[in-house]
Design a protein around this motif. Structure first.
Motif, mmCIF file in Angstrom:
data_model
loop_
_atom_site.group_PDB
_atom_site.id
_atom_site.type_symbol
_atom_site.label_atom_id
_atom_site.label_comp_id
_atom_site.label_asym_id
_atom_site.label_seq_id
_atom_site.Cartn_x
_atom_site.Cartn_y
_atom_site.Cartn_z
ATOM 1 N N ALA A 170 0.833 -1.204 0.000
ATOM 2 C CA ALA A 170 0.000 0.000 0.000
ATOM 3 C C ALA A 170 0.865 1.251 0.000
ATOM 4 N N GLN A 171 2.019 1.152 0.651
ATOM 5 C CA GLN A 171 2.872 2.329 0.839
ATOM 6 C C GLN A 171 3.637 2.683 -0.441
ATOM 7 N N VAL A 172 4.033 1.659 -1.210
ATOM 8 C CA VAL A 172 4.839 1.916 -2.407
ATOM 9 C C VAL A 172 4.099 2.799 -3.409
ATOM 10 N N PRO A 173 2.869 2.432 -3.824
ATOM 11 C CA PRO A 173 2.175 3.343 -4.760
ATOM 12 C C PRO A 173 1.885 4.701 -4.132
ATOM 13 N N HIS A 174 1.689 4.719 -2.800
ATOM 14 C CA HIS A 174 1.390 5.990 -2.135
ATOM 15 C C HIS A 174 2.591 6.932 -2.229
ATOM 16 N N VAL A 175 3.763 6.418 -1.916
ATOM 17 C CA VAL A 175 4.961 7.272 -1.901
ATOM 18 C C VAL A 175 5.420 7.593 -3.328
ATOM 19 N N ALA A 229 1.206 18.573 -19.808
ATOM 20 C CA ALA A 229 1.778 17.260 -19.495
ATOM 21 C C ALA A 229 1.947 17.101 -17.983
ATOM 22 N N ALA A 230 2.416 18.173 -17.341
ATOM 23 C CA ALA A 230 2.610 18.112 -15.884
ATOM 24 C C ALA A 230 1.268 17.994 -15.166
ATOM 25 N N LEU A 231 0.237 18.656 -15.713
ATOM 26 C CA LEU A 231 -1.097 18.565 -15.095
ATOM 27 C C LEU A 231 -1.613 17.134 -15.159
ATOM 28 N N VAL A 232 -1.414 16.500 -16.310
ATOM 29 C CA VAL A 232 -1.860 15.109 -16.453
ATOM 30 C C VAL A 232 -1.117 14.228 -15.461
ATOM 31 N N MET A 233 0.214 14.421 -15.411
ATOM 32 C CA MET A 233 1.032 13.618 -14.500
ATOM 33 C C MET A 233 0.549 13.799 -13.054
ATOM 34 N N THR A 234 0.324 15.043 -12.652
ATOM 35 C CA THR A 234 -0.091 15.321 -11.273
ATOM 36 C C THR A 234 -1.461 14.725 -10.978
ATOM 37 N N ALA A 235 -2.375 14.863 -11.919
ATOM 38 C CA ALA A 235 -3.735 14.376 -11.677
ATOM 39 C C ALA A 235 -3.758 12.851 -11.587
ATOM 40 N N VAL A 236 -3.079 12.181 -12.523
ATOM 41 C CA VAL A 236 -3.066 10.708 -12.512
ATOM 42 C C VAL A 236 -2.374 10.209 -11.244
ATOM 43 N N ALA A 237 -1.188 10.790 -10.948
ATOM 44 C CA ALA A 237 -0.458 10.375 -9.750
ATOM 45 C C ALA A 237 -1.298 10.667 -8.505
ATOM 46 N N GLY A 238 -2.041 11.793 -8.531
ATOM 47 C CA GLY A 238 -2.893 12.147 -7.396
ATOM 48 C C GLY A 238 -3.948 11.080 -7.154
ATOM 49 N N ALA A 239 -4.532 10.544 -8.235
ATOM 50 C CA ALA A 239 -5.528 9.483 -8.089
ATOM 51 C C ALA A 239 -4.899 8.252 -7.442
ATOM 52 N N VAL A 240 -3.657 7.928 -7.851
ATOM 53 C CA VAL A 240 -2.953 6.785 -7.260
ATOM 54 C C VAL A 240 -2.723 7.022 -5.766
ATOM 55 N N VAL A 241 -2.328 8.248 -5.431
ATOM 56 C CA VAL A 241 -2.069 8.584 -4.025
ATOM 57 C C VAL A 241 -3.336 8.416 -3.191
ATOM 58 N N VAL A 242 -4.454 8.905 -3.722
ATOM 59 C CA VAL A 242 -5.712 8.812 -2.973
ATOM 60 C C VAL A 242 -6.108 7.343 -2.785
ATOM 61 N N GLY A 243 -6.035 6.578 -3.864
ATOM 62 C CA GLY A 243 -6.421 5.168 -3.786
ATOM 63 C C GLY A 243 -5.557 4.386 -2.812
ATOM 64 N N ARG A 284 -3.523 16.048 8.924
ATOM 65 C CA ARG A 284 -4.397 17.029 8.265
ATOM 66 C C ARG A 284 -3.651 17.870 7.232
ATOM 67 N N VAL A 285 -2.398 18.191 7.537
ATOM 68 C CA VAL A 285 -1.595 18.953 6.564
ATOM 69 C C VAL A 285 -1.397 18.108 5.305
ATOM 70 N N MET A 286 -1.060 16.821 5.500
ATOM 71 C CA MET A 286 -0.870 15.935 4.354
ATOM 72 C C MET A 286 -2.132 15.872 3.498
ATOM 73 N N LEU A 287 -3.265 15.577 4.159
ATOM 74 C CA LEU A 287 -4.517 15.469 3.417
ATOM 75 C C LEU A 287 -4.857 16.774 2.712
ATOM 76 N N GLY A 288 -4.808 17.869 3.464
ATOM 77 C CA GLY A 288 -5.248 19.160 2.938
ATOM 78 C C GLY A 288 -4.407 19.625 1.761
ATOM 79 N N LEU A 289 -3.087 19.674 1.969
ATOM 80 C CA LEU A 289 -2.225 20.198 0.915
ATOM 81 C C LEU A 289 -2.204 19.254 -0.292
ATOM 82 N N GLY A 290 -2.285 17.949 -0.009
ATOM 83 C CA GLY A 290 -2.335 16.990 -1.114
ATOM 84 C C GLY A 290 -3.567 17.204 -1.965
ATOM 85 N N MET A 291 -4.703 17.364 -1.286
ATOM 86 C CA MET A 291 -5.966 17.580 -2.007
ATOM 87 C C MET A 291 -5.921 18.860 -2.828
ATOM 88 N N VAL A 292 -5.390 19.934 -2.226
ATOM 89 C CA VAL A 292 -5.330 21.217 -2.939
ATOM 90 C C VAL A 292 -4.508 21.057 -4.219
#
Lengths: 310, 447
Positions: free
Chosen positions: B179-184, B218-232, B319-327
């Motif tokens: 679980a941690q590997v895809p998250h990090v 390209a960076a937006l796509v990378m961030t959004a896709v990676a963000g979905a992985v982080v959330v999951g 909360r900082v992790m969740l909040g700033l990550g979500m933003v």
């Protein structure tokens, strides 16, 4: 299995000393064999593509020690705490200096970092191992000075082999000058190592000491041969000889560590369990050949002498 | 203040500092490899110039990641000799594998890439940057497998006061690690995407060049896709923490007592009912353990002691992790929506992109604080206390000296790196060269 892993770790450390040994030497000599920015770049480009890969030999040696002999790993680095801190500081400023010097406007600080960062570990590794074996401050100073001189000589021969023009010429002169320091130091350091005449000469090691004196003697011999080969401008063979001298020195050290890797600790006590060692053996057997092949290939790609580029 | 406290501070300072550079190495390496692949496939000059531009930024950062990483490997032995002796049999294996399988590959092929522009066939040269990038990502896997074992030890038994590995496969496929590997790694790509966004935001404001719009997209796509992985994967981690690390979860959620239908506390006093129960089990009415009750159960299991990690740090870092990550992820989704179908990039958006650098970096650091401060008072959960892990022979003075040296050196290097990166970002792309660039020596990447 325990002996096999001791040999593997000795192999990794020896590989590290040979490879990073000339990196340190080049870093030490760079200010003295090059005049001006272009020559400085020429000098450092001999190690540019390879130094980081060479340093991984240290990471692997230490990682393998951690995995195979946890108590040896933790005992060694907590005992020599401050010297290890300084080695790390050296590796940090050297690595950053090398990577950044082409990207700053004035490379003064980077070059200083490379010089200090090469000198500190080259001296301190010798000092740490000499102190570990002989347990005296004098031995540490002599051992450190010897490895410093050995690295400088090894690096000078490497530079003479890998460059052309004026840097090559100066590197040869530097190699001859360095040998004046390295040879006598080798005799003192290696003979005290081979015969166990240090302050805390260990007991119950008779046979190994006899055997242990062979690599030490051979190291002195190859070092003398290296100097003769430099004199006769046989740079390839001279480099082989300094590399062999480095390996033999390392073998002499590890032959003695075999008896007691740390005071009061035996290898069997320090070792991991048979399951872990078996797993590590398989991993090593599968991966190490690949590593050797692609690292060797790097040296092949960059085999041409490095010339001056303005 | 004793040697233990200082050793903990030193580990915290050096590790957090190391991880400022690691995510960029992991994510930006792949991004640079992608740019070079685009150049290889299309033959368009600007991709090559972008490869070299971001390659240079990557290398400035890479150097810092490498040199601060070396410290980590020694530090276990130097400051935590009791820990190392206890865990080496298990913990050392992934570290050795990391060096053999990942570090050699990363550093050797990166050396070939930096110096091989004019020496290697184009295709081989491209393969080198990919090999280096893959090496970085592999190293993340091995070190996270080692780290996960501290929080959820598996595949071992304790013999004569030392952990003995019984199942390497179990260590490498530890559910906590998976679980941690895809998250990090996902978070690292968010950080790298944010870095590229910040750089392209700066250049969009200066030039409005179409090229930078493409980079930003390209960076937006990378961030959004990676963000979905982080959330999951974060969701997976929360559910695993419920089973494996109840104390960390209880303190992070601010729950004192075992609670059915536990609410999520945004800040003290502001609660959303039942959310924590749902997030940690998938059931809105499930019972989530509270810190006081876990403390009582741990005392029964392990004897008297204080088994709570620092409440303030764990609660707020979560909360900082969740909040700033979500933003950050929200910003990337917003950016993609606003620039859909060739719509121009609004100036205010480009300005916002500059925030995409610090926000995810802060989120990642907060995540590590949550993870590792939340593990306290253990180094190996249920097996070894942090207080029993420290090197007995290393004095307070020695740790004070090393902590001072590392802090001063790291501080100076941080300033130097920031100055250097800023200068090279401002310097922009090198002008197109009259000779084919690949055949010319490239001093800016080399020494």
């Amino acid at each position: 299995m325990i002996d096999l892993w001791f040999v593997i770790i000795a192999f990794l450390w020896s590989g590290y000393f040979v490879l990073e040994g000339f990196d340190f030497g080049v870093g030490l000599l760079a200010p003295f064999v090059s005049r001006g920015g272009a020559e400085q770049r020429q000098t450092l480009r001999t190690i540019g593509p390879v130094w980081d890969g060479n340093e991984v030999w240290l990471i692997t040696a230490v990682g393998a020690m951690f995995a195979a002999f946890p108590a040896w790993y933790s005992g060694l680095f907590s005992t020599f705490y401050l010297p290890v801190v300084l080695i790390l500081v050296g590796l940090i400023v050297r690595g950053v200096g090398l990577e950044w010097r082409g990207k700053v406007s004035d490379p003064f600080w980077c070059d200083l970092g490379i010089l200090i960062g090469s000198a500190l570990p080259a001296f301190l590794w010798g000092a740490v191992f000499a102190d570990l074996l002989l347990d005296s401050a004098l031995a540490a100073v002599v051992g450190g000075t010897f490895t410093l001189a050995l690295c400088a000589l090894h690096g000078a021969v490497f530079l003479a082999l890998r460059t052309d023009g004026r840097v090559r010429h100066r590197a040869r002169v530097a190699a001859l000058a360095m040998s004046a320091a390295a040879l006598p130091l080798a005799v003192i350091a290696l003979s005290s190592l081979g015969s166990g005449l240090g302050a805390g000469g260990r007991q119950g090691a008779g046979l190994v000491l006899e055997l242990g004196s062979l690599p030490a003697l051979a190291a002195m011999g190859t070092l003398a041969a290296a100097v003769a080969l430099v004199w006769r401008r046989r740079e390839g063979w001279a480099f082989t000889a300094t590399a062999a001298a480095t390996v033999l020195t390392s073998v002499a050290v590890f032959a003695r560590l075999r008896v007691a890797p740390l005071p009061g600790l035996t290898l069997a006590e320090a070792a991991s369990g048979p399951y872990t060692l078996t797993m590590l053996t398989w991993i090593g057997l599968i991966t190490l050949p690949f590593v050797l092949v692609y690292q060797g290939w790097t040296y092949w790609v960059f085999r041409k002498r490095v010339s001056l580029v303005h | 203040m004793d040697a233990l406290d200082l050793a903990r501070w030193q580990f915290g300072v050096t590790t957090v500092y190391h991880f400022l550079f690691v995510p960029l190495t992991i994510g930006l390496g792949v991004f640079v490899a992608g740019l070079q692949t685009a150049w290889h496939l299309t033959g368009e000059e600007h991709y090559l110039r972008l490869t070299k531009f971001f390659g240079k930024l990557f290398l400035i950062n890479f150097a810092m990641g490498v040199v601060t990483g070396i410290v980590q490997e020694f530090q276990f032995g130097m400051n935590w000799s009791e820990y190392s002796t206890f865990v080496g049999d298990v913990f050392g294996a992934p570290l050795a594998m990391e060096a053999l399988l990942a570090f050699f590959m990363e550093s050797t092929f990166l050396g070939l890439w930096i110096f091989g522009w004019d020496r290697l066939p184009k295709r081989v040269h491209l393969a080198c940057i990919w090999a280096a990038a893959i090496g970085s990502n592999l190293s993340a896997y091995f070190i996270l497998a080692a780290n996960a074992w501290m929080k959820h030890p598996v595949g071992y038994e304790v013999v004569d006061g030392r952990a003995r590995m019984t199942d390497l496969w179990a260590v490498l496929t530890n559910s906590t690690a998976l679980a941690q590997v895809p998250h990090v790694i996902g978070a690292s790509f968010v950080v790298a995407g944010g870095f590229v966004l910040a750089v392209s935001g700066y250049w969009l404001l200066r030039t409005r060049a179409d090229m930078w719009r493409g980079v930003a997209r390209a960076a937006l796509v990378m961030t959004a896709v990676a963000g979905a992985v982080v959330v999951g994967s974060g969701d997976m981690s929360a559910k695993l923490a419920h089973e494996q690390q109840p104390m960390k979860l209880a303190v992070a959620e601010g729950l004192e007592r075992d609670t059915a239908g536990a609410p999520f506390t945004i800040a003290p006093g502001i609660e959303i009912p039942k959310v924590v129960s749902f997030l940690s089990t998938g059931d809105f009415d499930a019972t989530v353990q509270g810190a006081e009750d876990v403390q009582r159960r741990f005392e029964e299991l392990f004897g008297p002691g204080d088994y709570r990690p620092d409440q303030g740090v764990v609660f707020w870092s979560y909360r900082v992790m969740l909040g700033l990550g979500m933003v950050t992820v929200g910003l990337s989704v917003l950016g993609l929506w606003l620039t859909r179908r060739r719509r121009p990039m609004p100036g205010w958006l480009a300005r916002l992109f500059v925030l995409a650098l610090p926000l995810p970096l802060a989120a990642v650091i907060a995540g590590w604080l949550l993870s590792e401060v939340g593990r306290q008072p253990w180094t190996v959960a249920g097996e070894l206390l942090t207080a029993a892990s420290v090197s007995p022979g290393v004095s307070l003075a020695e740790v004070a000296v090393s902590l001072t040296i590392f802090t001063l050196l790291y501080g100076a290097l941080a300033v130097a790196e920031a100055v250097l990166l800023t200068r090279h970002v401002r310097g922009g792309l090198e002008a197109p060269e009259p000779v084919p660039a690949a055949e010319k020596l490239e001093p800016s990447l080399m020494y």
